[in-house]
Design a protein around this motif. Structure first.
Motif, PDB file in Angstrom:
ATOM      1  N   ILE A   1       0.832  -1.219   0.000  1.00 21.25           N
ATOM      2  CA  ILE A   1       0.000   0.000   0.000  1.00 21.25           C
ATOM      3  C   ILE A   1       0.866   1.269   0.000  1.00 21.25           C
ATOM      4  CG2 ILE A   1      -0.257   0.136   2.515  1.00 21.25           C
ATOM      5  CD1 ILE A   1      -3.038   0.951  -0.006  1.00 21.25           C
ATOM      6  N   THR A   2       2.002   1.235   0.693  1.00 22.52           N
ATOM      7  CA  THR A   2       2.845   2.435   0.746  1.00 22.52           C
ATOM      8  C   THR A   2       3.236   2.873  -0.660  1.00 22.52           C
ATOM      9  OG1 THR A   2       3.696   1.690   2.867  1.00 22.52           O
ATOM     10  CG2 THR A   2       4.921   3.444   1.779  1.00 22.52           C
TER      11      THR A   2
ATOM     12  N   VAL B   1       7.623   4.794   7.921  1.00 18.08           N
ATOM     13  CA  VAL B   1       6.328   4.115   8.007  1.00 18.08           C
ATOM     14  C   VAL B   1       6.552   2.625   8.166  1.00 18.08           C
ATOM     15  CG1 VAL B   1       6.203   3.889   5.474  1.00 18.08           C
ATOM     16  CG2 VAL B   1       4.129   3.616   6.829  1.00 18.08           C
ATOM     17  N   GLY B   2       5.618   1.962   8.817  1.00 16.26           N
ATOM     18  CA  GLY B   2       5.604   0.503   8.800  1.00 16.26           C
ATOM     19  C   GLY B   2       5.717  -0.145  10.156  1.00 16.26           C
ATOM     20  N   GLU B   3       6.442   0.466  11.049  1.00 17.81           N
ATOM     21  CA  GLU B   3       6.564  -0.072  12.399  1.00 17.81           C
ATOM     22  C   GLU B   3       7.100   1.048  13.280  1.00 17.81           C
ATOM     23  OE1 GLU B   3       9.769  -2.897  12.910  1.00 17.81           O
ATOM     24  OE2 GLU B   3      10.569  -2.367  10.966  1.00 17.81           O
ATOM     25  N   PRO B   4       7.078   0.835  14.602  1.00 20.50           N
ATOM     26  CA  PRO B   4       7.562   1.905  15.472  1.00 20.50           C
ATOM     27  C   PRO B   4       9.039   2.181  15.215  1.00 20.50           C
ATOM     28  CG  PRO B   4       6.366   0.220  16.725  1.00 20.50           C
ATOM     29  CD  PRO B   4       6.577  -0.331  15.347  1.00 20.50           C
TER      30      PRO B   4
ATOM     31  N   ASP C   1       6.975  10.579  11.251  1.00 21.37           N
ATOM     32  CA  ASP C   1       6.779   9.166  11.589  1.00 21.37           C
ATOM     33  C   ASP C   1       5.291   8.923  11.368  1.00 21.37           C
ATOM     34  OD1 ASP C   1       6.347   6.734  12.807  1.00 21.37           O
ATOM     35  OD2 ASP C   1       7.198   7.303  14.744  1.00 21.37           O
ATOM     36  N   THR C   2       4.978   8.302  10.234  1.00 17.21           N
ATOM     37  CA  THR C   2       3.585   8.243   9.795  1.00 17.21           C
ATOM     38  C   THR C   2       2.975   6.881  10.107  1.00 17.21           C
ATOM     39  OG1 THR C   2       4.238   7.442   7.611  1.00 17.21           O
ATOM     40  CG2 THR C   2       4.095   9.822   7.896  1.00 17.21           C
ATOM     41  N   TRP C   3       1.941   6.878  10.918  1.00 14.50           N
ATOM     42  CA  TRP C   3       1.230   5.637  11.206  1.00 14.50           C
ATOM     43  C   TRP C   3      -0.001   5.539  10.299  1.00 14.50           C
ATOM     44  CZ3 TRP C   3      -3.724   4.364  12.078  1.00 14.50           C
ATOM     45  CH2 TRP C   3      -3.983   3.024  12.418  1.00 14.50           C
ATOM     46  N   TRP C   4      -0.117   4.408   9.630  1.00 15.04           N
ATOM     47  CA  TRP C   4      -1.328   4.118   8.867  1.00 15.04           C
ATOM     48  C   TRP C   4      -1.325   2.663   8.464  1.00 15.04           C
ATOM     49  CZ3 TRP C   4      -0.999   3.803   3.171  1.00 15.04           C
ATOM     50  CH2 TRP C   4       0.301   4.031   2.683  1.00 15.04           C
ATOM     51  N   GLN C   5      -2.310   2.223   7.716  1.00  7.85           N
ATOM     52  CA  GLN C   5      -2.469   0.812   7.355  1.00  7.85           C
ATOM     53  C   GLN C   5      -2.981   0.674   5.932  1.00  7.85           C
ATOM     54  OE1 GLN C   5      -5.582   0.028  10.377  1.00  7.85           O
ATOM     55  NE2 GLN C   5      -4.078  -1.301  11.371  1.00  7.85           N
ATOM     56  N   THR C   6      -2.862  -0.536   5.403  1.00  2.94           N
ATOM     57  CA  THR C   6      -3.468  -0.826   4.103  1.00  2.94           C
ATOM     58  C   THR C   6      -4.928  -0.351   4.114  1.00  2.94           C
ATOM     59  OG1 THR C   6      -2.071  -2.773   3.889  1.00  2.94           O
ATOM     60  CG2 THR C   6      -4.022  -2.680   2.475  1.00  2.94           C
ATOM     61  N   GLU C   7      -5.607  -0.623   5.209  1.00  4.36           N
ATOM     62  CA  GLU C   7      -7.035  -0.325   5.300  1.00  4.36           C
ATOM     63  C   GLU C   7      -7.324   1.169   5.437  1.00  4.36           C
ATOM     64  OE1 GLU C   7      -5.388  -2.583   6.976  1.00  4.36           O
ATOM     65  OE2 GLU C   7      -6.466  -4.502   6.943  1.00  4.36           O
TER      66      GLU C   7
ATOM     67  N   ASP D   1      -4.046  -2.474  16.467  1.00  5.17           N
ATOM     68  CA  ASP D   1      -2.755  -2.100  17.060  1.00  5.17           C
ATOM     69  C   ASP D   1      -2.942  -1.720  18.526  1.00  5.17           C
ATOM     70  OD1 ASP D   1      -1.376  -2.461  14.742  1.00  5.17           O
ATOM     71  OD2 ASP D   1      -0.950  -0.343  14.372  1.00  5.17           O
TER      72      ASP D   1
ATOM     73  N   VAL E   1       2.782   3.967  19.028  1.00  2.00           N
ATOM     74  CA  VAL E   1       2.226   2.676  18.628  1.00  2.00           C
ATOM     75  C   VAL E   1       3.143   1.590  19.162  1.00  2.00           C
ATOM     76  CG1 VAL E   1       1.577   1.243  16.667  1.00  2.00           C
ATOM     77  CG2 VAL E   1       1.201   3.715  16.579  1.00  2.00           C
TER      78      VAL E   1
ATOM     79  N   ARG F   1       1.022  -4.939  17.264  1.00  2.00           N
ATOM     80  CA  ARG F   1      -0.290  -5.507  16.971  1.00  2.00           C
ATOM     81  C   ARG F   1      -0.927  -6.102  18.223  1.00  2.00           C
ATOM     82  NH1 ARG F   1      -2.858  -4.066  12.809  1.00  2.00           N
ATOM     83  NH2 ARG F   1      -3.934  -6.054  12.685  1.00  2.00           N
TER      84      ARG F   1
HETATM   85  C1  WTA Z   1       2.309  -0.845  11.594  1.00  2.00           C
HETATM   86  C2  WTA Z   1       1.626   0.019   6.039  1.00  2.00           C
HETATM   87  C3  WTA Z   1       4.239   2.097  14.287  1.00  2.00           C
HETATM   88  C4  WTA Z   1       1.037  -0.941  12.407  1.00  2.00           C
HETATM   89  C5  WTA Z   1       1.337   1.482   5.731  1.00  2.00           C
HETATM   90  C6  WTA Z   1      -0.032  -1.013  11.340  1.00  2.00           C
HETATM   91  C7  WTA Z   1       3.313   1.338  12.323  1.00  2.00           C
HETATM   92  C8  WTA Z   1       0.629  -1.849  10.301  1.00  2.00           C
HETATM   93  C9  WTA Z   1       3.584   2.589  11.698  1.00  2.00           C
HETATM   94  C10 WTA Z   1       0.039  -1.632   8.920  1.00  2.00           C
HETATM   95  C11 WTA Z   1       4.248   3.596  12.474  1.00  2.00           C
HETATM   96  C12 WTA Z   1       2.580   1.295  10.273  1.00  2.00           C
HETATM   97  N1  WTA Z   1       4.544   3.308  13.753  1.00  2.00           N
HETATM   98  N2  WTA Z   1       3.641   1.116  13.609  1.00  2.00           N
HETATM   99  N3  WTA Z   1       4.591   4.784  11.960  1.00  2.00           N
HETATM  100  N4  WTA Z   1       3.119   2.518  10.426  1.00  2.00           N
HETATM  101  N5  WTA Z   1       2.704   0.566  11.395  1.00  2.00           N
HETATM  102  O1  WTA Z   1      -1.083  -2.563   6.283  1.00  2.00           O
HETATM  103  O2  WTA Z   1       1.074  -2.126  13.173  1.00  2.00           O
HETATM  104  O3  WTA Z   1       1.341  -2.940   5.629  1.00  2.00           O
HETATM  105  O4  WTA Z   1      -1.228  -1.601  11.810  1.00  2.00           O
HETATM  106  O5  WTA Z   1       0.423  -0.671   6.044  1.00  2.00           O
HETATM  107  O6  WTA Z   1       2.009  -1.423  10.329  1.00  2.00           O
HETATM  108  O7  WTA Z   1       0.767  -2.299   7.932  1.00  2.00           O
HETATM  109  P1  WTA Z   1       0.355  -2.195   6.412  1.00  2.00           P
END
Ligand code: WTA
Length: 645
Positions: A311-312, A387-390, A412-418, A503, A515, A518
């Protein structure tokens, strides 16, 4: 800073560097309040970044929540917004895509080049029979033909479903079958660490298992390096372009709520979920966050190092930057091939302004040493993202100092596929940063941290991160499975519907979210909880893998037992691919300490993998009762493999 060694612990704040703020796209200090006060109409600011063929009549329709609709009655075309409008506004010779291939090749597409090829391929797809709303599956590495095919689909209103090229033919087949997709665009193969890999064979295998007919288009990526067979039913991408040379196709006006693409993610049960994203809401929020968070402008050379198959890559390699008319870099290779300064070499040569990557990559850069970034001139950089994890404070500080030279804010961008687009992050021209905390909710979004009883936890306590208001780029449903959509993500409360992110997080007095990982993990490794089934299903999806079982050793580290296709045992490239796939789809914390290849996993007569036995093998303990085993001979092989080290 005393907290530097304590990952995930938001501590000191760092103000955005003055030099950055002076030129930032968004500097309005009241922006959070303004969005809040004017919700949901505030989101019109995002939609206004796009060209619409018909305006919307209502910003949000929540009559059928949690099936929300955004920008009701509006129509637009995503490819028109990413390509045509830049050509029409006199920027046709501006670079749209800059590609760096695995062997050091480069290719540049201006917006005019992109316009021509997207149109020709759109005409070709039509010629093959693709109609509006037909799902087209794309299975390619990071080569320009992938975003071109995505945009060609968008142009004719055919949703694309991109499958990461590292996934197996089996995973591809399941996704084609579930999406009832009758068209596949793939390529002959790709390079990994200088070696040619055959992708077309994987695609052919996938199609053997699909019940319906599928027409394939094949891009010739490797030329003579890897001659491939084009079956009668297949078409060659470049031949198709030649046949349609100079053709143009009117962009099809799509309703804001029409599907732009499908993206499959592996679910907790291992059954892939087809996440549906729409045209209007998705594109609006992706454009707005590219503008306000990544601070992109047309003059920028922008590089997001993700794979387009995730998704990124969709949101922040293709749709966001191109909507804004920026130059987006595509990199096909690995960060350490041929050398560990590869990434910095690319940044220097291309004078990259904005760089967006994952903490797992940053931790590798840290491990390799600061001499690599320091041997290059990185002064073109203006903003850094992750992006992707802490990202703990240590990696944050390293990135800030050794890559950004203390002059670039980090988002530091938190988001998800959804969620489709960024949801929690600082706005780099407005909000101070806190290393270890992603930031506040994006303007126009609202979140809560709740306990298992569903009520908000106290400030600073950890709980479930949930989102309490709909947002434009939100997933609209799971393909063909509305029940599962509600079950997986939504809880009805007295105040309406709450989206459960899955999360765990905590929030501080300033509203900054840290964050933690999971929720449904079953193992804690390095302070982060990991969902084992997700690691297993990710590994099982890698090409060359037959089955995977993951267990924790007494040392609390993960061990993966992997049965492979014949001839792949001891294959280091497969090991690399497994590690890379786990890193990219879950995170470094989930990469196994050891991967043990085996011809067969130990199973009970009913075919269940005996994890207990694998734990004993891992820890060198006595095996206990093994009478339930169907294949006792597999155990000796594993014991020998573990002892070997
Ligand atoms: C984790 C990727 C901490 C989180 C865009 C989320 C993060 C999952 C962060 C989604 C962040 C994503 N800090 N954790 N900045 N960004 N996550 O669907 O657990 O591949 O629910 O989307 O990655 O992963 P996905």
């Amino acid at each position: 800073m005393s907290d530097r060694d304590t990952p995930l612990d938001g501590g000191d704040t760092v103000d955005p560097p003055r030099g950055f703020v002076d030129q930032a796209n968004v500097t309005n200090e009241r922006i959070h309040e303004e969005f809040d006060e004017g919700w949901p109409e505030c989101w019109e600011r995002a939609a206004d970044l796009l060209d619409w063929s018909e305006p919307w009549t209502k910003v949000l329709n929540d009559d059928d929540a949690p099936f929300y609709e955004w920008f009701v009655d509006g129509t637009l075309n995503a490819a028109y917004n990413c390509v045509d409008r830049h050509v029409e506004s006199g920027r046709k010779s501006h670079a749209a895509i800059k590609w760096e291939g695995k062997l050091g090749e480069t290719r540049t597409y201006t917006y005019q080049d992109l316009y021509r090829e997207v149109n020709e391929f759109a005409a070709a797809l039509r010629g093959l029979g693709v109609e509006e709303d037909d799902v087209v599956t794309l299975y390619m590495p990071v080569i320009p033909e992938l975003p071109i095919a995505m945009l060609a689909c968008a142009r004719i209103g055919a949703p694309h479903s991109v499958v990461f090229a590292g996934l197996s033919g089996k995973a591809l087949g399941t996704r084609i079958e579930r999406a009832d997709s009758e068209y596949l665009v793939t390529c002959d193969g790709y390079y990994r660490r200088g070696n040619a890999f055959n992708l077309k064979n994987k695609a052919d295998d996938a199609l053997l298992k699909v019940d319906h007919d599928v027409r394939s288009v094949v891009v010739d990526r490797l030329g003579e390096t890897l001659p491939h067979t084009i079956d009668d039913a297949d078409r060659d991408y470049h031949e198709l372009l030649d046949e349609h040379a100079g053709a143009t196709v009117d962009p099809v006006p799509r309703s804001a709520e029409d599907m732009l693409f499908l993206m499959y993610t592996s679910g907790t049960t291992g059954e892939p979920k087809g996440v549906e994203h729409t045209t209007g809401g998705y594109l609006s929020q992706v454009a707005w966050t590219s503008h306000a968070v990544l601070d992109l402008e047309p003059a920028d050379m922008y590089w997001c190092s993700a794979d387009i198959g995730w998704i990124t890559g969709h949101s922040y390699i293709v749709y966001g930057p191109l909507t804004l008319g920026t130059t987006t870099m595509l990199y096909e290779g690995s960060p350490d091939y041929p050398e560990r300064d590869r990434v910095w070499d690319i940044v220097e040569r291309n004078a990259v302004d904005v760089f967006y990557t994952a903490p797992t990559a940053i931790r590798s850069f840290m491990k390799w040493g600061e001499e690599y970034p320091e041997s290059h001139d990185l002064s073109s950089l203006r903003l850094l993202g992750t992006v992707g994890e802490p990202i703990g404070p240590r990696a944050w500080n390293w990135y800030y100092e050794h890559v950004g030279n203390g002059e670039c804010p980090i988002v530091d961008t938190w988001w998800q596929t959804e969620t489709g687009a960024m949801m929690v992050t600082t706005l780099p021209g407005v909000d101070p940063m806190k290393p270890g905390a992603a930031g506040p909710a994006l303007p126009g979004t609202d979140l809560d941290i709740v306990g298992s009883d569903g009520s908000s936890v106290a400030e600073g306590e950890s709980g479930y991160l949930s989102i309490t208001r709909p947002w434009p780029a939100m997933v609209r449903s799971l393909y063909d499975d509305e029940d599962r959509f509600i079950e997986e993500y939504w809880t009805e409360t007295d105040d309406g519907w709450r989206y459960e992110t899955g999360d765990r997080a905590r929030i501080d007095a300033d509203g900054y979210v840290s964050v933690l990982g999971r929720v449904d993990d079953v193992l804690t490794v390095g302070g982060v909880r990991i969902e084992i089934t997700r690691v297993e299903s990710t590994i099982a999806g890698v090409d060359g893998v037959v089955e995977a079982a993951v267990v924790a050793g007494a040392n609390n580290m993960l061990y993966a037992y992997v049965s492979t296709e014949s001839g792949r045992m001891g294959d280091d490239a497969l090991r690399d691919l497994i590690n890379e796939t786990v890193e990219r789809s879950i995170g470094t914390v989930a990469t196994p300490l050891r991967i043990v290849f085996t011809t067969e996993l130990p199973k009970t007569r009913s075919g269940k993998i005996m994890r207990r036995l694998l734990e004993s093998v891992t820890n060198g303990e006595p095996l206990g009762d093994t009478s339930a085993l169907r294949n006792p001979e597999s155990v000796g092989e594993l014991q020998a493999a573990i002892r070997d080290r």
